[in-house]
Design an enzyme around this catalytic site. Structure first.
Site, mmCIF file in Angstrom:
data_model
loop_
_atom_site.group_PDB
_atom_site.id
_atom_site.type_symbol
_atom_site.label_atom_id
_atom_site.label_comp_id
_atom_site.label_asym_id
_atom_site.label_seq_id
_atom_site.Cartn_x
_atom_site.Cartn_y
_atom_site.Cartn_z
ATOM 1 N N ARG A 56 5.181 26.710 17.999
ATOM 2 C CA ARG A 56 4.007 28.157 17.441
ATOM 3 C C ARG A 56 2.631 27.709 16.942
ATOM 4 N NH1 ARG A 56 3.778 28.367 12.106
ATOM 5 N NH2 ARG A 56 5.355 27.711 11.713
ATOM 6 N N TYR A 108 -9.217 51.963 23.269
ATOM 7 C CA TYR A 108 -7.752 51.768 23.494
ATOM 8 C C TYR A 108 -7.019 52.619 21.566
ATOM 9 C CZ TYR A 108 -3.172 50.082 23.765
ATOM 10 O OH TYR A 108 -1.756 49.798 23.446
ATOM 11 N N ASP A 179 -13.050 43.798 24.640
ATOM 12 C CA ASP A 179 -12.255 44.011 25.236
ATOM 13 C C ASP A 179 -11.884 44.427 27.162
ATOM 14 O OD1 ASP A 179 -9.138 45.282 26.364
ATOM 15 O OD2 ASP A 179 -9.112 46.147 24.647
ATOM 16 N N LYS A 204 -1.369 44.151 31.830
ATOM 17 C CA LYS A 204 -2.508 45.234 32.376
ATOM 18 C C LYS A 204 -2.524 44.677 33.245
ATOM 19 C CE LYS A 204 -1.141 48.115 28.762
ATOM 20 N NZ LYS A 204 -2.712 48.423 28.069
#
Ligand SMILES: *Cc1c(COP(=O)(O)O)cnc(C)c1O
Length: 385
Positions: A56, A108, A179, A204
């Site tokens: 992790r 977004y 972004d 994407k």
């Protein structure tokens, strides 16, 4: 400093870096690709500060992708997370009650929803701006704590003057996040324009094949990197090794895919502008687009997402989506296959996005096939021209 054979060099073009970054050291008989390691824990060396401890916290499968993306964005720290939203949430961090956030009114929709939720439950003030309006955006930055920018915006493709807006944020001590999902690091490098943090939905273009959900953050700031790393470890929205393997594999061809997709998009935008069934086309490549000059100055390609409003309203737009055969009616973007959708079918999409706006994610198919399919789908929708 001795240079390692095969590693990215400062003189290399981004396409070369996409191919070379994050490779293992060249040793005879060694692999050319980083191995995918499936292990949740690591044998302790008994040394405090052991880098690899528990999966992790960090893994050797993340590191090559993180290094490759960081090199492409021009930042020293890359951090991969479970999704674009996990990356955005980590970059935004824990906003204090009363904190002021500036965000494009078109962005977004889950980023906007995330901030609205913070506003409702934690008393954060969200200032939505037209990010293409530099004066209004800079005015909103007075007294703000955080700027979350997009350019070109989703789904309206407005282009911000990133250098002006990011410089104004820096001068006011406002932390800035960009972004960069739509542009990719091959289209623009927000850190060089003054951003503190870049966020990606790796889902994407970076991964590029619609087969993985993943996100990443890049920053050049040591303190911010440490903050986001700690957030990732505590909140636990970490990436799986197979997802990161797919993303790095996708990254190797990013320049080829983006070049082809952006060229296809510009050609389709040009043809659509002249089509009698089309009321409006949005793509920064068009000389008539309000964002054209800015995009030409700050980007190295115009991106492969375009906006299309057919004559006849939302029903006509839905009919186009229903009529395509090659294009895939689907949400998301940035895959090798071309997709389209009417954005306002989502109740959560901003009310200022036109009801009839189709968002097209142009892929890497042959442009003539894409055009033929679109033209056929648009046929018969000329009644209101
Ligand atoms: C898809 C997307 C996101 C969210 O990414 P996920 O990987 O779906 O969590 C964030 N920003 C933009 C611009 C996107 O297109």
């Amino acid at each position: 400093m001795t240079h390692e054979h095969g590693a990215p060099e400062p003189s290399h073009a981004p396409g070369t870096i996409a191919v070379t970054a994050g490779r293992p050291a060249r040793v005879q008989g060694g692999p050319v690709n980083p191995p995918v390691v499936l292990s949740s824990t690591y044998v302790s060396r008994g040394v405090p500060g052991d880098e690899l401890l528990y999966a992790r916290n960090g893994t050797e499968t993340w590191e090559p992708f993180e290094a490759a993306l960081a090199t492409l964005e021009g930042g020293r720290h890359g951090l991969v997370l479970a999704s674009g939203m996990a990356a955005m949430a980590a970059a935004i961090g824990d906003l204090a009650p009363g904190a002021v956030v500036v965000v494009p009114r078109h962005a977004y929709q889950v980023t906007l929803g995330f901030l609205d939720d913070r506003a409702r439950r934690h008393g954060v003030e969200v200032r939505r701006v037209d990010v293409a309006d530099t004066e209004a955006t800079v005015a909103a930055l007075d007294g703000a704590d955080l700027l979350v920018a997009e350019s070109p915006t989703n789904p309206m493709l407005e282009v911000a003057d990133l250098r002006a807006v990011l410089t104004a944020a820096r001068e006011r001590g406002v932390r800035s996040i960009v972004d960069n999902t739509f542009a990719t690091p091959l289209g623009q490098r927000p850190l060089a324009l003054g951003a503190d943090v870049v966020v990606h939905s790796v889902t994407k273009y970076l991964a590029g094949h619609s087969d993985v959900v993943l996100g990443a953050v890049v920053t050049d700031d040591d303190a911010i990197a440490a903050e986001i790393r700690a957030y990732r470890t505590m909140h636990g929205a970490i990436a799986g090794p197979m997802e990161v393997f797919l993303a790095l594999r996708g990254l190797r061809t990013l320049h080829l895919r983006v070049e082809r997709a952006a060229t296809n998009a510009a050609e389709l935008a040009r043809r659509l502008t002249a089509h009698p069934a089309v009321a409006e086309v949005r793509h920064p490549s068009l000389p008539t687009d309000p964002g054209h000059e800015r995009a030409a100055a700050q980007m190295t390609h115009f991106g492969a997402v375009l906006g299309l409003r057919p004559h006849g309203g939302p029903d006509a737009a839905d009919a186009v989506v229903a009529a395509v055969r090659l294009w895939v009616p689907a949400t998301s973007l940035g895959g090798v296959e071309s997709t389209l959708e009417r954005r306002r079918r989502f109740a959560t999409e901003s009310a200022t996005v036109p009801e009839d706006l189709l968002r097209l994610s142009v892929g890497v198919e042959d442009v003539e096939d894409l055009w033929a399919d679109l033209e056929r789908a648009l046929a018969g929708r000329t009644a209101h021209a």
